[in-house]
Design an enzyme around this catalytic site. Structure first.
Site, PDB file in Angstrom:
ATOM      1  CE  LYS A 134      -3.729   0.491   2.872  1.00  0.00           C
ATOM      2  NZ  LYS A 134      -4.402   0.937   4.119  1.00  0.00           N
TER       3      LYS A 134
ATOM      4  CG  ASP B 197      -9.266   1.854   7.203  1.00  0.00           C
ATOM      5  OD1 ASP B 197      -8.322   1.167   7.631  1.00  0.00           O
ATOM      6  OD2 ASP B 197     -10.446   1.451   7.209  1.00  0.00           O
TER       7      ASP B 197
ATOM      8  CG  PHE C 256      -2.056  -4.802  -1.818  1.00  0.00           C
ATOM      9  CD1 PHE C 256      -1.902  -3.651  -2.567  1.00  0.00           C
ATOM     10  CD2 PHE C 256      -2.878  -4.753  -0.692  1.00  0.00           C
ATOM     11  CE1 PHE C 256      -2.546  -2.469  -2.214  1.00  0.00           C
ATOM     12  CE2 PHE C 256      -3.521  -3.574  -0.320  1.00  0.00           C
ATOM     13  CZ  PHE C 256      -3.355  -2.432  -1.090  1.00  0.00           C
TER      14      PHE C 256
ATOM     15  CG  ASP D  23      -5.324  -5.492  -6.345  1.00  0.00           C
ATOM     16  OD1 ASP D  23      -6.409  -4.931  -6.126  1.00  0.00           O
ATOM     17  OD2 ASP D  23      -4.221  -4.927  -6.196  1.00  0.00           O
TER      18      ASP D  23
ATOM     19  CE  LYS E 142      -4.446  -1.500  -6.621  1.00  0.00           C
ATOM     20  NZ  LYS E 142      -3.989  -2.353  -5.548  1.00  0.00           N
TER      21      LYS E 142
ATOM     22  CG  HIS F  33      -9.757   1.685  -3.788  1.00  0.00           C
ATOM     23  ND1 HIS F  33      -9.015   0.998  -4.721  1.00  0.00           N
ATOM     24  CD2 HIS F  33      -9.378   1.176  -2.577  1.00  0.00           C
ATOM     25  CE1 HIS F  33      -8.262   0.105  -4.107  1.00  0.00           C
ATOM     26  NE2 HIS F  33      -8.468   0.199  -2.808  1.00  0.00           N
ATOM     27  NE  ARG F  34      -4.519   2.628  -1.144  1.00  0.00           N
ATOM     28  CZ  ARG F  34      -4.834   1.367  -1.447  1.00  0.00           C
ATOM     29  NH1 ARG F  34      -4.408   0.788  -2.548  1.00  0.00           N
ATOM     30  NH2 ARG F  34      -5.573   0.662  -0.614  1.00  0.00           N
TER      31      ARG F  34
HETATM   32  P1  IMP Z   1      -6.227  -1.451   5.874  1.00  0.00           P
HETATM   33  O1  IMP Z   1      -4.752  -1.476   5.855  1.00  0.00           O
HETATM   34  O2  IMP Z   1      -6.855  -1.638   7.189  1.00  0.00           O
HETATM   35  O3  IMP Z   1      -6.759  -0.237   5.152  1.00  0.00           O
HETATM   36  O4  IMP Z   1      -6.683  -2.756   5.099  1.00  0.00           O
HETATM   37  C1  IMP Z   1      -7.085  -2.711   3.819  1.00  0.00           C
HETATM   38  C2  IMP Z   1      -7.361  -4.137   3.340  1.00  0.00           C
HETATM   39  O5  IMP Z   1      -8.339  -4.030   2.310  1.00  0.00           O
HETATM   40  C3  IMP Z   1      -6.127  -4.744   2.717  1.00  0.00           C
HETATM   41  O6  IMP Z   1      -5.444  -5.565   3.595  1.00  0.00           O
HETATM   42  C4  IMP Z   1      -6.719  -5.522   1.557  1.00  0.00           C
HETATM   43  O7  IMP Z   1      -7.148  -6.759   2.001  1.00  0.00           O
HETATM   44  C5  IMP Z   1      -7.927  -4.695   1.171  1.00  0.00           C
HETATM   45  N1  IMP Z   1      -7.534  -3.696   0.146  1.00  0.00           N
HETATM   46  C6  IMP Z   1      -7.400  -2.356   0.298  1.00  0.00           C
HETATM   47  N2  IMP Z   1      -6.988  -1.767  -0.820  1.00  0.00           N
HETATM   48  C7  IMP Z   1      -6.834  -2.756  -1.703  1.00  0.00           C
HETATM   49  C8  IMP Z   1      -6.382  -2.773  -3.051  1.00  0.00           C
HETATM   50  O8  IMP Z   1      -5.990  -1.755  -3.647  1.00  0.00           O
HETATM   51  N3  IMP Z   1      -6.373  -3.983  -3.642  1.00  0.00           N
HETATM   52  C9  IMP Z   1      -6.766  -5.125  -3.019  1.00  0.00           C
HETATM   53  N4  IMP Z   1      -7.145  -5.172  -1.760  1.00  0.00           N
HETATM   54  C10 IMP Z   1      -7.190  -3.984  -1.099  1.00  0.00           C
END
Ligand code: IMP
Length: 201
Positions: free
Chosen positions: A13, A70, A153, A156, A176, A181-182
Site C-alpha cells: 500500500k 483506510d 495486493f 486484486d 491501477k 479507489h486510492r
Molecule cells: P487497511 O490497511 O486496514 O486499510 O486494510 C485494507 C485491506 O483491504 C487490505 O489488507 C486488503 O485486504 C484490502 N484492500 C485495500 N486496498 C486494496 C487494493 O488496492 N487492492 C486489493 N485489496 C485492497
C-alpha cells in the site's frame, strides 16, 4: 520542503501511495522512517474513522503532516462484507495471507450470480495548522470466480474493474494507480492540499 508522513505499515500500500503522490513537492516519509514503530488498532466502524485513528496516532507522535488510507472491499451480495474487516477477513484467529483471504471470499460467494463489488479508500490527513482533510474514492467492479494475476495486493486477483477485462492484479501498477479507489481519493486530497501555498510543483 514540507514533510508528509504516510501512516501505514503495509509495504505494498505504501508503494502505491508514494507513486500516486510522487508529483507533489513534498518529502514523503513512511511511518517507520518517521520513527513510529507501532501498529494502530483499527477500532472504528467506518473507513473514515479508522483513517482518522491511524493519521492521529502518527501525527501525535511526530507533529508532522500525516496522511492515512483506510480501505477495503465491499461486496454487494454479502451485504457490504468484508468492508472495514477486509484486512482481517479469514477463518480462524491466525494471521492469514492475502491468498487465504480472497479464497475465503470466493468460497463465501460460491456461484452467487450478483458479483458486484467496489473498493473504497478513505483518506485522512492531519496538518500542523490544525486542518483535517478527508476524502474518499471508489473503484467499482465485479468479483471473479477464480484468481487471476500476480500484481497488486489484497483482493486484486479476484477483482475485475468495470470497463476492463482483466483483474486488478493483471492490469499493472500504472493502470491501477490511475483507476483505483486510492487514486481517486488521493486526487481529491491533492486538490484540497493544493489550496495550501507552496507545496505543489
Ligand atoms: P487497511 O490497511 O486496514 O486499510 O486494510 C485494507 C485491506 O483491504 C487490505 O489488507 C486488503 O485486504 C484490502 N484492500 C485495500 N486496498 C486494496 C487494493 O488496492 N487492492 C486489493 N485489496 C485492497
Amino acid at each position: 520542503m514540507m514533510k508528509l508522513i504516510l501512516a501505514s505499515n503495509n509495504a505494498k500500500k505504501m508503494k502505491e501511495l508514494r507513486a500516486i503522490l510522487s508529483d507533489m513537492d513534498v518529502e514523503i516519509l513512511s511511518q517507520r522512517e518517521a520513527g513510529c514503530n507501532f501498529e494502530v488498532d483499527e477500532t472504528g466502524t467506518t473507513f473514515a474513522e479508522n483513517a482518522y485513528l491511524k493519521a492521529k496516532a502518527v501525527f501525535d507522535a511526530t507533529g508532522e503532516a500525516t496522511v492515512a488510507d483506510d480501505s477495503g472491499l465491499m461486496v454487494e451480495a454479502l451485504g457490504g462484507e468484508p468492508g472495514v474487516y477486509s484486512a482481517r477477513y479469514a477463518p480462524g484467529e491466525h494471521d492469514a495471507t492475502d491468498k487465504e483471504r480472497y479464497e475465503y471470499l470466493l468460497k463465501k460467494m460460491g456461484d452467487t450470480e450478483n458479483r458486484k463489488a467496489k473498493f473504497v479508500s478513505s483518506i485522512c490527513c492531519l496538518l500542523p495548522d490544525g486542518r483535517i482533510i478527508r476524502t474518499e474514492g471508489e473503484c467499482h467492479g465485479r468479483i471473479l470466480t477464480e484468481p487471476c494475476g500476480e500484481g497488486g495486493f489484497g483482493y486484486d486477483p479476484v477483482f475485475m474493474p468495470d470497463g476492463y477485462d482483466e483483474s486488478m492484479a493483471q492490469l499493472g501498477t500504472e493502470v491501477k494507480n490511475k483507476i483505483s479507489h486510492r487514486a481517486h481519493a488521493l486526487a481529491k486530497f491533492k486538490e484540497e492540499l493544493r489550496k495550501t501555498d507552496g507545496i505543489d510543483k
